[in-house]
Every structure is written in structure tokens, then in C-alpha cells.
Design a protein around this motif. Structure first.
Motif: not given
Ligand code: SF4
Ligand code: SF4
Length: 355
Positions: A1-29
Motif C-alpha cells: 500500500m502507498g503512503k499513509l494519509k495521516t497519523q493517529s491522534l495519539q502518535k501526534r500527541d494531539s490533546d484530542l487523543a484524550n477522551s476527557n478533552r473530547q467530552l469537554e468539547i462536546l459538552s461546552n460551547g
């Protein structure tokens, strides 16, 4: 297979790799300031809160987050770098539970479930104790990714496994954009291999279904029309046949949530989901008859709640302490991501959920 499009959020150290952060976004705003009603408020309007689990019919087992692909919209945040893999010991605990429950279907998902080294053993052992209704959620490319997987279509056939495969489009461009370069060609070869074994043929009992999910921040179109278009194009272009197409809505979690935020579509998308809310779809969302088991044996109402680390609302939290009487009738744990299951005709892991 060719080039992978992206990396996992975890690999990128994204704060969205944290489920609490995702839940905060979904509950706030927009939900905290009352611009949009929360899912709880919405289902309360039609007296559907609390959402209750009915009789258990399906055990959906996530055997690990490892995948050979890194699709742009993956709700699991799966990829080759994810090392969470279900052990044989946990599988044995599940087998022990299956013997005591009325669950008739084992739905295997991941990541790429076939990458778990004990995948075949698990299916064989479950067959021995009487499970005959298996679903495997296959990304198709795994069948062609490595010679050791080339005989998967034969293995699927031997156990009469119902293959449910992701296929975002019948064109190379749209498929590779969402799932990675080279995915389309490998998926086509895998589908042809499945067809050769009888999978997806009009009168065949070897069930082959495809799953479509939108490429961007919009809801899927009409499932029936799309199925016709997919069938026509795949037959004409590649002589491929399949049974049903499931059109699923992308839920705003993990990499799709990341995409929504990065493309500044999050609020508009949530508006679309809320506007498309259909109370009739609430009755049959998958969490009402399904229990999701994580790679490490914990119990969730669905695979989406698993990814948000929202455990079941029951004293029975792990497969090793499974007690049907503590799980049946439990209140389902909900949040704003649930709007993805009740938009339009309804959607979960199996496409439209109402007639
Ligand atoms: S969407 Fe499926 S195939 Fe794609 S990365 Fe996620 S688990 Fe793998
Ligand atoms: S995300 Fe869907 S399946 Fe999961 S708890 Fe919410 S409504 Fe149920």
C-alpha cells in the motif's frame, strides 16, 4: 500500500487523543450556552430519557486498535502505531460469558480485527460453543496487505462470517482521499477475492455488505439511492457484487472531531445533526441490544462510548465480572455524540436503523 494519509491522534500527541478533552468539547460551547439542546434534553422532549438497554443480542468485541490504515475520519483513532491488542485470556473470559448469555451474534471490530494474532483462534473457539452468527468489520485491504492474510476469504467462508466492509466510494480518488493512497485498488482486489468464494452473490448465504460514510462535514444521502449507485458502478467497472450498503453518519469523536475542528466545521456539523434529529430513530440505536467489549475487557454501551471512555452504568464493568441481571435494563450513557445515531433515518454501525 502507498503512503499513509495521516497519523493517529495519539502518535501526534494531539490533546484530542484524550477522551476527557473530547467530552469537554462536546459538552461546552454551543451546548453549554443553550444555543443547541443537549442530547438528554432532546430525548426528554419525547419521554425517551433515560435510554434503556433491552435484551442483549449482540456482543461487539473490539479486539484491538491496531490497523494497517490510518483513515482520516476514524472514530477509533486506529493505526499501525496503536498497540492495544486483546489477549487470549480476555477472549477466553468472553467465551465463558457467551455460554451463559442469550447473545446470538459476535461482532468483531477493531482497528483491523484480523491483525489480532488470536483472531482466528477466537472465531474457531466461539464456533465450537455454538455461535454461528459472526460479523467481521473488515477494512478489506488487510486481506491483501500481507501474504499471511491472503487466505482470509477462505477462513471467512469456512465459518460463514458476515463480512461488513468499509468502502467510502466507488471511485479511486474519493476512497484514497479518505482512507489513504492505494486503498481503493487493494479493496477492489479483496472484493473480487470475496466474490470468487461466493461472497456477495445474489443468492449466496455468504453475506457481504459495504459501509459508506461521508468524506466531509455533511450527513450521508439516501441509503437506497446510494446502494443502487454503488452496485451499478462496481458491477460495470470491476464486475463486483455485494448485498447491502449501509450509509453511516460520522460521529463527532476522535479523528472526525479533529477534522471538524481543524476545518472550522464543528458547530455547523452539530447544527446539522441536531436539525436532522429523528425521535423514531432513538428506539433502535445499537446500544439498546448490543454490549461493547474493549480490548482489555471493559464493558461499554457501544464502540463510540468505548472511545470516549464512558463505561457502562452498571456494577458489572468488566467481562470477568459479567452479570446479565446487572446489565439488562441499565441506563445508557449518553452525550452529544449520540446525535450522530439519531440523524435522519438513524445510523449506528449498521446504517439506517428504522424502516
Ligand atoms: S476507519 Fe477502520 S480501517 Fe480506517 S483506520 Fe479506523 S479502524 Fe482502520
Ligand atoms: S453513540 Fe449511539 S449507540 Fe452509542 S450510546 Fe449514543 S446513541 Fe447509543
Amino acid at each position: 500500500m502507498g503512503k499513509l494519509k495521516t497519523q493517529s491522534l495519539q502518535k501526534r500527541d494531539s490533546d484530542l487523543a484524550n477522551s476527557n478533552r473530547q467530552l469537554e468539547i462536546l459538552s461546552n460551547g454551543i451546548f453549554a450556552d443553550g444555543e443547541l439542546p443537549t442530547f438528554k434534553t432532546k430525548i426528554s422532549e419525547t419521554n425517551q430519557f433515560p435510554l434503556k438497554a433491552k435484551k442483549l443480542e449482540i456482543l461487539q468485541i473490539n479486539v484491538g486498535y491496531m490497523c494497517n490504515q490510518v483513515c482520516e475520519h476514524c472514530h477509533v483513532d486506529a493505526g499501525p502505531d496503536r498497540k492495544e491488542i486483546m489477549t487470549r485470556e480476555t477472549m477466553q473470559q468472553i467465551l465463558d460469558v457467551i455460554k451463559t448469555t442469550g447473545a446470538h451474534t459476535l461482532d468483531l471490530t477493531g482497528g483491523a480485527p484480523e491483525m489480532n494474532p488470536n483472531f482466528r483462534w477466537f472465531v474457531e473457539e466461539a464456533s465450537k460453543i455454538g455461535i454461528s452468527d459472526f460479523i467481521v468489520r473488515s477494512n478489506l485491504t488487510i486481506i491483501r496487505a500481507n501474504k499471511k492474510h491472503y487466505d482470509l476469504p477462505d477462513f471467512f467462508k469456512k465459518h460463514n462470517i458476515h463480512v461488513v466492509s468499509s468502502m467510502p466510494h466507488w471511485t479511486r480518488g474519493k476512497t484514497d482521499k479518505q482512507r489513504g493512497e492505494g486503498v481503493f485498488d487493494m479493496s477492489i482486489t479483496a472484493l473480487q477475492e470475496l466474490n470468487k468464494r461466493g461472497y456477495g452473490m445474489p443468492d449466496s448465504g455468504l453475506k457481504l455488505d459495504l459501509v459508506y460514510n461521508p468524506n466531509g462535514a455533511y450527513l450521508p444521502g439516501d441509503q437506497v439511492t446510494m446502494e443502487k449507485d454503488f452496485k451499478k458502478a462496481l458491477l460495470e467497472d470491476f464486475d463486483i457484487q455485494f448485498h447491502n450498503l449501509f450509509a453511516i453518519t460520522n460521529l463527532p469523536i476522535a479523528r472526525f472531531l479533529d477534522y471538524l475542528i481543524a476545518s472550522e466545521n464543528y458547530e455547523d456539523y452539530m447544527y446539522s445533526l441536531v436539525e436532522a434529529y429523528n425521535p423514531a430513530a432513538v428506539e433502535n440505536v445499537m446500544c439498546t441490544n448490543t454490549l461493547s467489549v474493549s480490548w482489555d475487557g471493559y464493558l461499554f454501551d457501544c464502540d463510540f462510548n468505548q472511545m470516549l471512555a464512558l463505561p457502562v452504568n452498571s456494577k458489572s464493568k468488566h467481562i470477568s465480572e459479567y452479570k446479565e441481571e446487572l446489565l439488562e435494563g441499565r441506563n445508557i450513557v449518553i452525550s452529544q455524540h449520540c446525535y450522530g445515531c439519531t440523524a435522519g433515518a438513524g445510523s449506528s454501525c449498521q446504517g439506517v436503523v428504522t424502516d
